[in-house]
Every structure is written in C-alpha cells, then in structure tokens.
Write a protein that holds these residues in place. Structure first.
Motif, mmCIF file in Angstrom:
data_model
loop_
_atom_site.group_PDB
_atom_site.id
_atom_site.type_symbol
_atom_site.label_atom_id
_atom_site.label_comp_id
_atom_site.label_asym_id
_atom_site.label_seq_id
_atom_site.Cartn_x
_atom_site.Cartn_y
_atom_site.Cartn_z
ATOM 1 N N TYR A 199 -2.639 10.174 3.062
ATOM 2 C CA TYR A 199 -1.553 9.811 2.453
ATOM 3 C C TYR A 199 -0.604 9.465 3.566
ATOM 4 C CZ TYR A 199 2.850 10.014 -0.253
ATOM 5 O OH TYR A 199 4.166 9.743 -0.730
ATOM 6 N N GLY A 200 -0.377 10.448 4.583
ATOM 7 C CA GLY A 200 0.160 10.146 5.802
ATOM 8 C C GLY A 200 -0.178 8.718 6.320
ATOM 9 N N VAL A 224 -2.123 11.466 12.667
ATOM 10 C CA VAL A 224 -2.857 10.248 11.868
ATOM 11 C C VAL A 224 -2.664 9.019 12.374
ATOM 12 C CG1 VAL A 224 -1.778 10.149 9.893
ATOM 13 C CG2 VAL A 224 -4.233 9.886 9.779
ATOM 14 N N GLU A 242 -1.432 6.137 4.948
ATOM 15 C CA GLU A 242 -1.148 5.167 4.071
ATOM 16 C C GLU A 242 0.196 4.809 4.330
ATOM 17 O OE1 GLU A 242 -3.747 5.069 -0.059
ATOM 18 O OE2 GLU A 242 -2.475 6.736 0.537
ATOM 19 N N LEU A 243 1.057 6.012 4.311
ATOM 20 C CA LEU A 243 2.702 5.816 4.554
ATOM 21 C C LEU A 243 2.965 5.259 6.239
ATOM 22 C CD1 LEU A 243 3.663 9.368 3.176
ATOM 23 C CD2 LEU A 243 4.008 7.059 2.030
ATOM 24 N N ALA A 244 2.213 5.565 7.041
ATOM 25 C CA ALA A 244 2.519 4.803 8.155
ATOM 26 C C ALA A 244 1.903 3.516 8.485
ATOM 27 C CB ALA A 244 1.679 5.718 9.318
ATOM 28 N N GLY A 245 1.184 3.113 7.345
ATOM 29 C CA GLY A 245 0.495 1.652 7.487
ATOM 30 C C GLY A 245 -0.380 1.518 8.410
ATOM 31 N N VAL A 304 -3.714 13.964 4.622
ATOM 32 C CA VAL A 304 -3.674 13.356 5.686
ATOM 33 C C VAL A 304 -3.948 11.671 5.504
ATOM 34 C CG1 VAL A 304 -4.944 13.190 8.020
ATOM 35 C CG2 VAL A 304 -4.711 15.098 6.967
ATOM 36 N N ARG A 328 8.335 8.047 8.185
ATOM 37 C CA ARG A 328 7.384 7.065 8.280
ATOM 38 C C ARG A 328 8.004 5.717 8.351
ATOM 39 N NH1 ARG A 328 2.716 9.922 9.157
ATOM 40 N NH2 ARG A 328 2.529 11.822 8.041
ATOM 41 N N PRO A 329 7.382 4.462 8.814
ATOM 42 C CA PRO A 329 8.095 3.221 9.097
ATOM 43 C C PRO A 329 8.240 2.464 7.758
ATOM 44 C CG PRO A 329 5.768 3.312 9.714
ATOM 45 C CD PRO A 329 6.039 4.545 9.369
ATOM 46 N N ILE A 330 8.961 3.020 6.789
ATOM 47 C CA ILE A 330 9.020 2.866 5.398
ATOM 48 C C ILE A 330 10.791 2.747 5.274
ATOM 49 C CG2 ILE A 330 8.724 2.717 3.229
ATOM 50 C CD1 ILE A 330 6.618 4.847 3.855
ATOM 51 N N ARG A 332 1.663 6.923 -6.601
ATOM 52 C CA ARG A 332 0.468 7.609 -6.948
ATOM 53 C C ARG A 332 0.707 9.109 -6.657
ATOM 54 N NH1 ARG A 332 -3.138 6.190 -3.030
ATOM 55 N NH2 ARG A 332 -3.016 8.145 -1.853
ATOM 56 N N VAL A 333 1.169 9.629 -5.413
ATOM 57 C CA VAL A 333 1.374 10.884 -5.052
ATOM 58 C C VAL A 333 2.485 11.331 -6.041
ATOM 59 C CG1 VAL A 333 2.062 12.743 -3.370
ATOM 60 C CG2 VAL A 333 0.080 10.704 -2.977
ATOM 61 N N ALA A 369 1.231 4.156 -2.962
ATOM 62 C CA ALA A 369 0.745 5.334 -2.310
ATOM 63 C C ALA A 369 1.788 6.326 -2.950
ATOM 64 C CB ALA A 369 0.592 5.480 -0.719
ATOM 65 N N ILE A 370 3.061 6.057 -2.411
ATOM 66 C CA ILE A 370 4.228 6.970 -3.027
ATOM 67 C C ILE A 370 3.996 6.976 -4.743
ATOM 68 C CG2 ILE A 370 6.569 7.283 -3.070
ATOM 69 C CD1 ILE A 370 6.920 5.617 -0.396
ATOM 70 N N THR A 376 0.834 -1.159 0.081
ATOM 71 C CA THR A 376 0.029 0.151 0.029
ATOM 72 C C THR A 376 1.124 1.245 -0.043
ATOM 73 O OG1 THR A 376 -1.520 -1.262 1.401
ATOM 74 C CG2 THR A 376 -2.075 1.169 1.197
ATOM 75 N N ARG A 377 2.021 1.150 0.930
ATOM 76 C CA ARG A 377 2.783 2.435 0.924
ATOM 77 C C ARG A 377 3.538 2.736 -0.369
ATOM 78 N NH1 ARG A 377 5.005 -0.084 6.440
ATOM 79 N NH2 ARG A 377 3.839 0.549 8.089
ATOM 80 N N TYR A 399 7.719 14.604 5.703
ATOM 81 C CA TYR A 399 6.274 13.881 5.779
ATOM 82 C C TYR A 399 6.480 12.340 5.082
ATOM 83 C CZ TYR A 399 1.317 13.863 5.824
ATOM 84 O OH TYR A 399 -0.088 13.372 6.407
#
Lengths: 261, 314
Positions: free
Chosen positions: B107-108, B156, B110-113, B105, A91-93, A9-10, A6-7, A2-3, A87
């Motif tokens: 997106y944040g 979030v 999603e990135l954070a899982g 928000v 994140r945990p990536i 896509r944005v 998501a990256i 998903t992550r 931002y």
C-alpha cells in the motif's frame, strides 16, 4: 489513479471490515423489520402508506444519516486517531486527491451498509404489497443522502474526535427539528434532498399523477419535503456541491493544520 | 576560511533555520537551527525534549510556528512531490492492523507511485527480515515486528531522506543488530538518516554525528565520541543515610573520588566522579569510623539530569 484506488480499497476495508459495521448493518435493517411487522398485520394499502409515512423517513432521516455520520467521521478521523495519517499523507499525493478518494470510499461504505437496509425495505414493500416500482427511487435517495452526510462528516471527523456526537446532534437539531419546522431552511436539509430525489423519481415530471399517485400520497411526501421541491437532479447537484466543498476544505485543512497532534 | 558550527554540515539535505513550534502556551521547540546531510545523525534528548516535534516538522507532519525548514530544497508543507524521496518511521504505532505486513508495505508503495509495488514491497520486507510473517495480519505482530514492518513501509519508495523516531523500540537484541546494520547500509549508500532516541548507547551505535536537545532547544552537537566524553565528565550524585552523617561527610571530603559533600536534613548528598570507587571505599570508611550506613542510593542519574548538566552545568 493507482493511488486513488489504493486509498479507496484500504479505506473500504478500514470502514466496513470491522465490528462496528455489524452494528450498523443491524441498524440499517430496522426499518425493513418494522415494515415487515406492519405488512404482516395490516392490509396492502396501509402497508404502502406506512412505507411512505413511517419507513421512508426512518430510512432516509434516521438510519441512513446515522450510518453515514459514523462512517464519514471515521474515514479520515480513524487515520488521525490511529496515527496512520502519517503513512497516508507523507506520500507524493495532492491533499485534494486524498480527500476525494477518502470521500468516495466513505460514501461507498455507507451506501453498502445503509443501502442494504434500504434495499431490504424495498424488498419487503415489494413482497408484501407487490409494488417494485419504488426500489430504484429509494436506492437513489439513499445514495444522495449518504453522500451529503459523508461529505460533511469527513471534514468534521478530520477536525475533531467528537465528530460523531456533533453529527448526531446536528441530525437531531438541524435536520430533525429546525428544517422540519421552518420551510425557509428546509432546502439545506440533507435527508430532504434524498426525499426530494425519491419524490422526483416516483413522480417524474408529473408530480402527483405519475405512477398513479393519489392526492393523499402526494400530501404524505409533501409533509416529508417540508417545502422542498421534488426533483432528482436538483438533489444531485446540491450534494455534489457539498462534496466538492468538502474535498476543497479538507485539502486546505490538511495543508494548513498539523496532520498529527 | 571559517569553520562550520557542529550543528551544521557542509552539504545539507535538510536545513533548519530558527525553527520554533508551540502548542498553545507550551513551547515544544525553540529557535533551533541546524542541518543534516548524508550519513546517520542521531537526534538525542530526554523524553519531552522536542525531538519528535522537530522530526515531525522535518517530515512535514506539523507546521513550524516560526522559522524556515527545507528538505531537499523543498518546503515539505507546500510541495508534496518531496515525499517521493522521503520516508518516515514514526514513534507511534502507525500501522493498519487489519492489513497483512505485505499489504501494508505494498500500500505504501502504491501511494508513493512506485512502478512495481509488489516487487518493491517484497524487497523492503526482505530488508527488515519480515518475509516469514509478511502474510500475517499486523494486529497479531509483536511490537518489534510492527517496528520492522514500519521500517519496511518507509523504505519501500527507496527514500533519499529517512526519519526514524525511536526505531529500536520493542525490537529484541538480534533485531536491533539487524536494524542497526540496515541503517548503516542506508547511510553508506549516501542517504540522509535522522534517528531520534533518548538512549545514548543506542544513538552511539547508529550515528556518527549527534544533535542533543533539551527543553526544546539545541543543547549540543558534534560527533558521537565528543558527546559521550561530555557525558562521562558528569559527576554522579549519591544519597547516603548514616547514623552520624556529619562525621561521615567530613571523612568523605578528604577522599580523592569525592567532588563535593552536602548535608540536607541529616542526609548526605555526595558528588563523585566514579561510582565504583565510592562503592568500594565507602563501607570500609564507615566501618573504620564506627558509622552505620542505612542507605546508599545513586540519585539524579536520569538522562534528563545528564542533559541538564550539559546545558546548564548543574
């Protein structure tokens, strides 16, 4: 995953949803426009010859690299310039996952923009000469060339704000002059990897005889290749190697360097 | 039993030991040691004091040049899993203007899982009171709205540790009250909230504990009331121009509210404990001595000078 998506896509919206993409689309269409003008004024044979000697190098050697340089540099460079990197990165990536997602997004964006120009050129060729066989080859060559440039530019864009200028200088000096003049280093030329893939597809295993290529056509492509052997898989392996190194290098850079200045 | 220095807390979530950061020749943070625990801690200091640099190191955005830093027992530069439990509201305008508030928000999330990004985003947006504007693009937001959407983006993933760098910048008075209440609520829930600001009054409203920085060093630490008391003890400096400065200076020296008088280039520089008293007394004193005042101007009231007084006593 998903992550990752998501990256992508944005980043796609970030790279092609802006005013600069209009300029890049216009640039991408230039070779097709020139080819159309030539096609309207000369015969089929001359148009086909101009496609290989004029339009093809213009697409793979100029417009595709410029688009890939601009969008590749912006993929992580924009995040740093606009300070949004915090931002994304806090994140945990894993850093490599961020780099890989950014690379895929920048490649897709570049291929969409540059590929539309290449597609248009192939359509003009098909419409004026009646030959549609090369459309697939030029699209593959565009995909390979964009990936190679984007992979390099993504790293450069992360390191410096002047990535586009450095990238254009690299395109002119190394890709344009040095690798054209010295066949020993021509294999390092990214746009020639695209030409190599193109030549490999149009000629297949029968370099010079497939698709009824005439000796003159082979000679034209050999000039562009500057000593590089034609072959799609060799080109694919090379750009994938560049992409892997780029992702690895970005992973290290994002861990070891400050994310913001 | 030894008592803990005010710079440290008993059950820290963030521990900083002798941390320094320099950019080329410039030292931004110098040998800072302190810790942070649940509740709100204010990181106070003038612009350029090193607050943002310290906060960025705590968040893992920049790497310390020297020293050790752990957040939730983890080095944030080495283990990205810690970001599951951390949120940052940076001072910069770090937003994607081309996204709507809700997309940003989400997106944040999603990135954070986060398991359900849409619902988490809706919850965070509602917490900052941005529900009405959530479907608008961020590029059309006011500064205060951007600030609030950044807070939503940081909240979030329901973080245990929240860094807020000048979080009230651009917010109007109503939004300020609402955000401050939100931060208090987060602190009541047992989260560690670190708020950086250069405005003492702002920090006082939010934080019970304050860490003050000056010139990259830790200048003072303790509860907000103690820091405020230290501030109110600081004398004010006033510049006075008059036609007979030395005569006025001699007369001022005998006044109770005056700490010291200095004449430099025919200008009086007066230190007083109470600006109000001086303002009331000075005109009548000048009139009685037949002295004409041409300028009375408080000087040296910048936060920088106040901090310097705290650190160097001058």
């Amino acid at each position: 995953m998903t992550r990752f998506f998501a990256i992508i896509r944005v980043t796609l919206i970030q790279l092609i949803g802006r005013r600069r993409s209009i300029g890049l689309l216009v640039l991408a269409a230039v070779p097709a426009g020139i080819l159309l003008l030539v096609g309207l004024n000369v015969g089929d044979r001359e148009t086909e010859e101009f496609f290989r000697t004029g339009a093809l190098p213009l697409v793979l050697g100029v417009t595709v690299p410029i688009i890939a340089i601009t969008l590749g540099a912006g993929s992580l460079g924009d995040e740093r310039t606009h300070k949004t990197i915090s931002y994304l990165a806090l994140r945990p990536i894993r850093r490599e996952v961020i780099a890989a997602a950014k690379l895929v997004a920048a490649w897709l964006a570049s291929f969409l923009v540059a590929g539309s120009g290449a597609f248009l050129a192939a359509i003009v060729l098909g419409a004026t000469v009646g030959s549609w066989d090369e459309m697939f080859a030029i699209m593959v060559a565009t995909a390979i060339t964009t990936l190679g440039f984007v992979a390099i530019m993504q790293v450069l864009g992360y390191i410096t704000d002047r990535a586009v200028i450095i990238g254009l200088a690299y395109l002119l000096i190394w890709e344009g002059i040095v690798t054209g003049a010295a066949s020993q280093v021509a294999t390092t030329s990214i746009w020639r990897m695209g030409v190599s893939a193109y030549a490999g597809i149009v000629a297949g295993d029968h370099w010079g005889s497939a698709l009824g290529l005439e000796a003159r056509v082979v000679a034209d492509l050999e000039d562009l290749l500057s000593g590089v052997n034609p072959g799609v898989w060799g080109a694919v392996v090379k750009v994938l190697g560049i992409a892997v190194v780029s992702v690895g290098a970005l992973g290290v850079l994002m861990r070891d360097r400050d994310l913001v200045s | 039993m030894t008592s803990l220095s005010p710079a440290f807390v008993a059950n820290p979530t963030i521990e900083i030991t002798e941390i320094s950061k320099w950019f080329g020749q410039k030292v931004a943070v110098s040998s800072v040691s302190c810790s942070f625990g649940p509740g709100i801690t204010g990181l106070l200091g003038p612009n350029g004091a090193g607050k943002t640099t310290l906060l960025r190191m705590m968040a893992g955005l920049i790497r310390p040049s020297r020293g050790k830093l752990t957040v939730l027992d983890t080095n944030p530069r080495r283990d990205v899993t810690v970001f599951q439990r951390v949120g940052l509201v940076p001072e910069d305008d770090a937003v994607y203007g081309f996204l709507t508030g809700r997309q940003f928000v989400e997106y944040g999330a999603e990135l954070a899982g986060v398991r359900n990004p849409s619902s988490a985003a809706a919850h965070a947006i509602s917490a900052v009171g941005m529900g009405d504007a959530a479907e608008r693009r961020i590029e059309g937001y006011s500064k205060g709205m951007r600030q609030r959407i950044k807070v939503a983006g940081a909240l979030v993933n329901d973080p245990e540790v929240l860094y807020l760098d000048e979080p009230l910048n651009g917010a109007d008075p109503v939004q300020r009250v609402r955000l401050i209440e939100l931060f208090h609520q987060l602190a009541r829930e047992g989260r560690t909230v670190v708020v950086s600001s250069h405005v003492l009054e702002e920090v006082e409203k939010m934080a019970t504990r304050v860490i003050a920085m000056v010139d990259g060093r830790l200048a003072a630490a303790g509860d907000a009331a103690a820091i405020r008391a230290a501030f109110t003890d600081i004398p004010y400096r006033v510049r006075i121009d008059a036609d007979v400065p030395r005569k006025l200076g001699s007369a001022l020296l005998g006044q109770e509210v005056i700490r010291s008088v200095e004449v430099v280039d025919e200008t009086l520089h007066v230190q007083t404990d109470d600006l109000g008293d001086l303002g009331r007394m000075l005109p009548s004193l000048a009139r009685s001595l037949d002295i004409r005042l041409t300028m009375v101007q408080p000087e040296d009231l910048s936060l920088e000078s106040v901090f310097r007084y705290l650190v160097h006593g001058q």
